[in-house]
Design an enzyme around this catalytic site. Structure first.
Site, PDB file in Angstrom:
ATOM      1  CG  LEU A  33      47.835  40.161 -85.345  1.00 59.60           C
ATOM      2  CD1 LEU A  33      47.626  40.433 -86.832  1.00 59.60           C
ATOM      3  CD2 LEU A  33      49.312  40.279 -84.986  1.00 59.60           C
ATOM      4  N   GLY A  34      45.155  42.190 -82.085  1.00 58.49           N
ATOM      5  CA  GLY A  34      44.514  43.342 -81.460  1.00 58.49           C
ATOM      6  C   GLY A  34      43.037  43.083 -81.247  1.00 58.49           C
ATOM      7  CE1 TYR A  58      38.729  44.627 -84.270  1.00 59.70           C
ATOM      8  CE2 TYR A  58      39.174  46.698 -83.152  1.00 59.70           C
ATOM      9  CZ  TYR A  58      39.604  45.475 -83.617  1.00 59.70           C
ATOM     10  OH  TYR A  58      40.919  45.085 -83.425  1.00 59.70           O
ATOM     11  N   GLY A  59      35.600  44.072 -82.223  1.00 61.96           N
ATOM     12  CA  GLY A  59      35.834  42.636 -82.235  1.00 61.96           C
ATOM     13  C   GLY A  59      37.302  42.348 -81.986  1.00 61.96           C
ATOM     14  CE  LYS A  60      38.198  36.314 -81.758  1.00 60.69           C
ATOM     15  NZ  LYS A  60      38.255  35.193 -80.805  1.00 60.69           N
ATOM     16  CB  VAL A  61      42.855  41.898 -85.759  1.00 59.48           C
ATOM     17  CG1 VAL A  61      43.675  41.522 -86.990  1.00 59.48           C
ATOM     18  CG2 VAL A  61      41.866  43.006 -86.111  1.00 59.48           C
ATOM     19  CG  ASP A 108      39.461  55.416 -84.874  1.00 63.02           C
ATOM     20  OD1 ASP A 108      39.731  56.155 -83.905  1.00 63.02           O
ATOM     21  OD2 ASP A 108      39.315  54.180 -84.768  1.00 63.02           O
ATOM     22  N   GLY A 161      39.182  45.241 -79.793  1.00 61.70           N
ATOM     23  CA  GLY A 161      38.531  46.480 -79.380  1.00 61.70           C
ATOM     24  C   GLY A 161      37.036  46.304 -79.384  1.00 61.70           C
TER      25      GLY A 161
END
Length: 380
Positions: free
Chosen positions: A34-35, A39-42, A149, A37
């Site tokens: 899904l996304g 931070y990591g991933k979804v 954010d 960045g």
């Protein structure tokens, strides 16, 4: 520190003792990305036993502290009770390589996907989104938290028409009043008060200069208090992006020509020479000194000319932008004030007609592209 922020810290310490190790594939069927960045991933996933769709957010253990992971998880689980905030689902675990928690999934993508470049979204759609985001941000602020954010990629869609959206990604959330290093970045979402840190961004240097650079950074670092006015500024920029499909300026800095045009307009409308300072305190203003954007003087020779990039908006919308995009954080409007600007027209009639024509062209191109794709699949 509010009661909510104290409770959040306590919850993090408690859940740290009960976080279990688990195999993702054993309990979930992972469908797609899904996304992703810094931070990591979804990933979109379905619970194998219950069939419930959800988003699994993966944080690499090598670059994520357990406390920061648990803070975002517990904040989303226990404090994001507003219908326009993405909520965690009570599932958090660890794998050998990641920390993971489950949250509500935005099955229709995010706001970035529906904002057409140089066109934006329809005005009624924009007002629906703004209304919901105002509620979400006001809820966080009432608990003592600042999102920090807000951007299209962090607003998730629960339907294709933006009738229900959810603000997510709470990795940058801080308690109001927290002292943090000011960071400037090249974006219209960056607030004008951050320009004091403009020269402090990381620059390339040889290994021999690292120690010297660290000492220099300690000297030049500017510490500031986290305030809700940061979210107000981002809400103003996001609203502009939704209405126009572009940004009012490239960078919020004094040497950016388009931002300077806005500053000059703002100065003529709201500021006095001795007051237009980013850290100005609120001061009383007589009715004679105030300029009413809705009044009979609008459009007269002696009324202040609107900044070029805002000329397509009605007086009502201009008032909203002048409130949310006040260069002075202490005087900046709050999200809970914005709903009073809803309901009326935000775009000038001529501009609205032009944008609608552009949308028709975009929809036509999309339909032709879909037909060609279907024909291509038929040939295969």
């Amino acid at each position: 520190m509010t009661a909510a922020t104290k409770l959040l810290d306590e919850m993090c310490h408690l859940t740290a003792q009960s976080l279990t190790a688990m195999d993702t594939s054993e309990h979930f069927k992972v469908l797609k990305l899904l996304g992703e960045g810094s931070y990591g991933k979804v990933m979109l996933a379905v619970h194998r036993k219950r069939g419930t769709p959800m988003a699994l957010k993966f944080f690499p253990r090598e670059s994520t502290s357990l406390f920061s992971f648990l803070r975002e998880y517990n904040l989303s689980l226990s404090f994001c009770t507003h219908p326009s905030l993405t909520r965690a689902l009570g599932i958090a675990y660890s794998t050998p390589s990641h920390y993971v928690f489950a949250q509500q999934a935005g099955l229709f993508g995010d706001l970035y996907d529906v904002i057409l470049p140089e066109v934006g979204v329809e005005e009624d759609c924009c007002q629906r989104v703004v209304s919901q985001l105002c509620g979400a941000l006001s809820h966080l602020h009432s608990l003592g938290f600042v999102h920090r954010d807000l951007k299209p990629e962090n607003v998730f869609l629960c339907d294709s028409a933006c009738r229900w959206v959810k603000l997510g990604d709470f990795g940058m959330v801080k308690a109001r009043g927290t002292r943090v290093p000011e960071v400037w970045y090249s974006s219209p979402y960056c607030t004008p008060e951050a320009e004091v840190a403009r020269g402090n961004e990381d620059s390339s240097s040889s290994m021999n200069d690292v120690k010297e650079d660290e000492e220099e950074q300690k000297k030049t670092r500017v510490w500031v208090s986290v305030e809700s006015s940061t979210d107000s500024w981002a809400l103003g920029i996001l609203t502009y992006a939704m209405l126009t499909g572009s940004h009012p300026w490239a960078e919020t800095v004094a040497d950016c020509r388009s931002y300077l045009k806005y500053w000059e307009w703002f100065d003529r409308v709201k500021g006095r020479e001795d007051e237009l300072d980013v850290w100005a305190e609120p001061q009383t203003e007589s009715a004679q000194d105030a300029i009413d954007l809705h009044g009979p003087d609008r459009g007269k020779k002696d009324s202040p000319p609107v900044a070029p990039q805002f000329a397509c908006f009605t007086p009502l919308a201009c008032s909203l932008f002048l409130s949310l995009l006040d260069p002075r954080p202490l005087l900046r409007g709050q999200p809970e004030d914005a709903p009073s600007f809803l309901g009326g027209d935000w775009m000038m009639e001529k501009e609205r007609a032009r944008l609608e024509e552009e949308r028709k062209k975009s929809r036509g191109k999309g339909a032709i592209r879909n037909v060609k794709e279907m024909e291509g699949r038929g040939e295969r």
